[in-house]
Motif scaffolding. Structure first.
Motif, PDB file in Angstrom:
ATOM      1  N   ALA A   1      -2.470  13.516  -9.836  1.00 52.56           N
ATOM      2  CA  ALA A   1      -3.360  12.367 -10.022  1.00 52.56           C
ATOM      3  C   ALA A   1      -2.863  11.383 -11.065  1.00 52.56           C
ATOM      4  N   SER A   2      -1.666  11.575 -11.596  1.00 47.25           N
ATOM      5  CA  SER A   2      -1.225  10.807 -12.763  1.00 47.25           C
ATOM      6  C   SER A   2      -0.375   9.587 -12.434  1.00 47.25           C
ATOM      7  N   SER A   3      -0.180   9.265 -11.152  1.00 51.66           N
ATOM      8  CA  SER A   3       0.710   8.150 -10.816  1.00 51.66           C
ATOM      9  C   SER A   3       0.254   6.856 -11.475  1.00 51.66           C
ATOM     10  N   GLY A   4      -1.036   6.559 -11.387  1.00 53.35           N
ATOM     11  CA  GLY A   4      -1.607   5.456 -12.147  1.00 53.35           C
ATOM     12  C   GLY A   4      -1.458   4.090 -11.517  1.00 53.35           C
ATOM     13  N   PRO A   5      -2.189   3.109 -12.081  1.00 54.49           N
ATOM     14  CA  PRO A   5      -2.160   1.741 -11.535  1.00 54.49           C
ATOM     15  C   PRO A   5      -0.804   1.064 -11.645  1.00 54.49           C
ATOM     16  N   VAL A   6       0.071   1.537 -12.552  1.00 55.97           N
ATOM     17  CA  VAL A   6       1.358   0.872 -12.715  1.00 55.97           C
ATOM     18  C   VAL A   6       2.147   0.882 -11.409  1.00 55.97           C
ATOM     19  N   MET A   7       1.954   1.916 -10.595  1.00 58.08           N
ATOM     20  CA  MET A   7       2.648   1.974  -9.307  1.00 58.08           C
ATOM     21  C   MET A   7       2.152   0.881  -8.369  1.00 58.08           C
TER      22      MET A   7
ATOM     23  N   ALA B   1       0.815  -1.208   0.000  1.00 63.47           N
ATOM     24  CA  ALA B   1       0.000   0.000   0.000  1.00 63.47           C
ATOM     25  C   ALA B   1       0.851   1.260   0.000  1.00 63.47           C
ATOM     26  N   TRP B   2       2.053   1.196   0.567  1.00 61.62           N
ATOM     27  CA  TRP B   2       2.912   2.374   0.580  1.00 61.62           C
ATOM     28  C   TRP B   2       3.420   2.720  -0.816  1.00 61.62           C
ATOM     29  N   GLY B   3       3.447   1.752  -1.732  1.00 60.98           N
ATOM     30  CA  GLY B   3       3.914   2.002  -3.085  1.00 60.98           C
ATOM     31  C   GLY B   3       3.158   3.115  -3.793  1.00 60.98           C
ATOM     32  N   PRO B   4       1.815   3.066  -3.881  1.00 57.39           N
ATOM     33  CA  PRO B   4       1.079   4.170  -4.502  1.00 57.39           C
ATOM     34  C   PRO B   4       1.290   5.508  -3.806  1.00 57.39           C
TER      35      PRO B   4
ATOM     36  N   ARG C   1     -12.324  -0.002  -4.946  1.00 56.16           N
ATOM     37  CA  ARG C   1     -12.259   0.250  -6.384  1.00 56.16           C
ATOM     38  C   ARG C   1     -12.401  -1.057  -7.176  1.00 56.16           C
ATOM     39  N   LEU C   2     -11.763  -2.126  -6.710  1.00 52.81           N
ATOM     40  CA  LEU C   2     -11.880  -3.408  -7.400  1.00 52.81           C
ATOM     41  C   LEU C   2     -13.304  -3.935  -7.353  1.00 52.81           C
TER      42      LEU C   2
ATOM     43  N   PHE D   1      -8.722  -2.743 -13.425  1.00 54.05           N
ATOM     44  CA  PHE D   1      -7.705  -2.145 -12.564  1.00 54.05           C
ATOM     45  C   PHE D   1      -7.461  -0.671 -12.876  1.00 54.05           C
ATOM     46  N   SER D   2      -8.289  -0.085 -13.717  1.00 53.74           N
ATOM     47  CA  SER D   2      -8.018   1.277 -14.187  1.00 53.74           C
ATOM     48  C   SER D   2      -8.119   2.322 -13.095  1.00 53.74           C
ATOM     49  N   THR D   3      -8.885   2.059 -12.043  1.00 54.14           N
ATOM     50  CA  THR D   3      -9.061   3.053 -10.979  1.00 54.14           C
ATOM     51  C   THR D   3      -8.133   2.826  -9.791  1.00 54.14           C
ATOM     52  N   LEU D   4      -7.299   1.785  -9.851  1.00 51.43           N
ATOM     53  CA  LEU D   4      -6.347   1.581  -8.763  1.00 51.43           C
ATOM     54  C   LEU D   4      -5.366   2.751  -8.707  1.00 51.43           C
ATOM     55  N   GLY D   5      -5.088   3.214  -7.522  1.00 47.92           N
ATOM     56  CA  GLY D   5      -4.207   4.366  -7.371  1.00 47.92           C
ATOM     57  C   GLY D   5      -4.942   5.679  -7.269  1.00 47.92           C
TER      58      GLY D   5
END
Length: 379
Positions: free
Chosen positions: A168-174, A131-134, A322-323, A341-345
């Motif tokens: 707001a651009s970090s995104g699900p990749v994080m 969770a700390w990653g995002p 979100r999931l 997964f588009s709304t993750l982050g």
């Protein structure tokens, strides 16, 4: 766990998450190849390109200069300005990658030291690091925002909305990059913890833990239920004050204050409306349960540890909500599996704002009970 033992796994995890993000950003040009759409589908390709764009370290396809040559502007001057904007873009990305390494390192160091993966804490430590990653990603894009906005050549125009858009651009990749980094960090931490003094879990009075968790969850509910309501959110969005560069703060306030958004049933069938609200209930349930367990997981209950733990708990709750919302919305079959997964982050800036507050409130609520229970809490 001592800082010396915690530093090694924190460094390994930070290096891995940075390398994964660098690799993800370098993979963006592959999605522009003609065959990518036929292999993955056009919807999935577009979604993946949106995910990877914030971490792409190549220059955008469009010019970064001040525009075409006009009256009173020579071609060499435009080229020189374009090179300057390109340098700003490269600097922004360098700052972003260095910042994500530093922020993940700081959080991982605190979490491993206060919540070492031993004596039944391993799953909790893994989830907290994930969770700390995002959060680290959001802080990194925020730190690089001034250079990135300036590289567009119009940093003085709608500065605060631009800043909100970058944050707001970090995104699900994080989220996906943080998972293997968290796994490796826990594995290394368990190795470095061998031979250290045992750190048994604390015994927190159940009634006090429930009361403190309820107080902290009420702080999260203030954002998720009250501030995120349609009319209140609209007032925040359209609020204005000041002038010049500091005008139009609504978008920025929305990022840091709203964990979601909802309205009354209206013309939506009541059953569907209640189904959407289940996701919000899940968020609050995860937050309450996490705050209920957090004091007993820590080796020492301090304000920084409670604040970071509450932020991680809030982010986990948001991801679960979100999931669930994406799975019940029925849009995955239309837009492709990546849409799940588009709304993750999303909502991480507000999770940071209210998670820190919830952690402090939980600590303050626990402190009287801790004092009676053999000095359980410490500032």
């Amino acid at each position: 766990m001592t800082y010396r033992r915690a530093a090694i796994p924190a460094l390994v995890g930070s290096l891995l998450v940075t390398l994964l993000l660098w690799w993800a950003g370098a993979s963006l040009p592959a999605l522009r190849l003609p065959g990518a759409a036929s292999v993955f589908g056009i919807e999935n390709v577009n979604e993946l390109r949106r995910w990877l764009a914030p971490w792409a370290h190549d220059l955008p396809a469009g010019p970064l200069s001040g525009g075409p040559v006009g009256a009173g502007t020579s071609g060499s001057a435009v080229l020189e300005a374009g090179a300057g904007y390109a340098d700003l873009r490269r600097t922004a990305m360098h700052v972003r990658f260095v910042a994500v390494f530093a922020y993940f390192l700081a959080g991982a160091l605190l979490l491993i030291r206060r919540m070492p993966p031993a004596q039944g804490r391993t799953p909790a430590t893994l989830l907290a690091l994930w969770a700390w990653g995002p959060v680290a990603g959001t802080l990194a894009v925020t730190a690089s925002a001034p250079w990135l906005i300036a590289s567009g050549g119009h940093g003085g125009y709608r500065l605060l909305p631009q800043l909100a858009n970058v944050i707001a651009s970090s995104g699900p990749v994080m989220v996906f990059a943080a998972l293997p980094a968290a796994l490796l960090t826990v594995v290394v931490a368990r190795t470095t913890a061998k031979g250290a003094d045992p750190l048994p879990r604390r015994t927190v009075p159940p009634h006090a833990a429930r009361r403190a968790a309820s107080a902290g969850t009420a702080v999260i509910a203030l954002s998720l239920v009250v501030l995120s309501y349609e009319s209140v959110a609209a007032w925040i969005q359209t609020s204005s004050g000041g002038g010049g560069l500091l005008s139009e703060p609504g978008d920025l306030l929305r990022e840091w204050l709203l964990l979601g958004g909802w309205s009354g049933p209206g013309r939506t069938p009541l059953g569907d409306w209640l189904l959407y609200r289940v996701a919000d209930v899940l968020v609050l349930g995860v937050v309450w349960w996490g705050l209920r367990l957090l004091p007993g997981l820590l080796t020492r209950i301090t304000v920084p540890a409670m604040a970071v733990g509450a932020v991680c708990t809030t982010v986990l709750g948001l991801m679960a909500g979100r999931l669930l919302h994406a799975a019940t919305a029925g849009t995955v079959s239309v837009y492709g599996p990546t849409h799940l997964f588009s709304t993750l982050g999303e909502g991480v800036p507000a999770a940071l704002t209210f998670g820190i507050t919830a952690g402090v409130v939980t600590f303050v609520t626990l402190r009287p009970a801790g004092g009676r229970d053999g000095e359980q809490c410490s500032g």
